[in-house]
Every structure is written in C-alpha cells, then in structure tokens.
Scaffold this motif. Structure first.
Motif: not given
Length: 81
Positions: A37-41, A72-80
C-alpha cells in the motif's frame, strides 16, 4: 592481418563464444509497492527474477542457465497518480 571471424574480439582458436545465441527467457515481476500500500511513485517498486536458457552458441561444457534477480526502484523525479 585481421581475422575475419564473428567479431573484433574473436580469435581463430575460439570455440563459438562470439556467435549469435538463441535465448528463451522467463521473466517474473512482483509489484511489492502495491502489496504494501505504498503511495506515489513508490507503488511501482518491484521484485524481479529472470530465468534464461542459452540454447545455442556456447562452448561445450558451459552452463546454459542464467538467473538474474533484483529490485526495481522507481527513481524518476515525477509522481504518477
């Protein structure tokens, strides 16, 4: 004189290690970010495992199975959202 083989790294005495290879692969991804249940990216965080079988092009006696695992860790600077 350059040997006209399979590629620039090949030598005339090599035993087929530089040939084209047939590699069927099985990939598995588990999106643990959704399970936790993590949020954001961070909801796109995944564990992965890849199993490949190198069916052709290896020298005799070589191992034909390859296993690759990781996170696999999402490190993109934007928030999906």
């Amino acid at each position: 004189m350059r040997w006209a083989g399979f590629g620039p790294a090949a030598k005339p005495t090599d035993d087929g290690a530089y040939t084209t290879k047939l590699i069927p692969e099985l990939d598995f991804f588990w999106k643990i970010g959704n399970q936790m249940n993590m949020t954001g990216q961070w909801k796109n965080t995944s564990l992965y495992a890849m199993l490949a079988y190198v069916a052709s092009g290896l020298p005799s006696g070589a191992d034909h199975f390859v296993i690759l695992t990781g996170v696999s860790v999402p490190i993109a600077p934007w928030n999906n959202k």
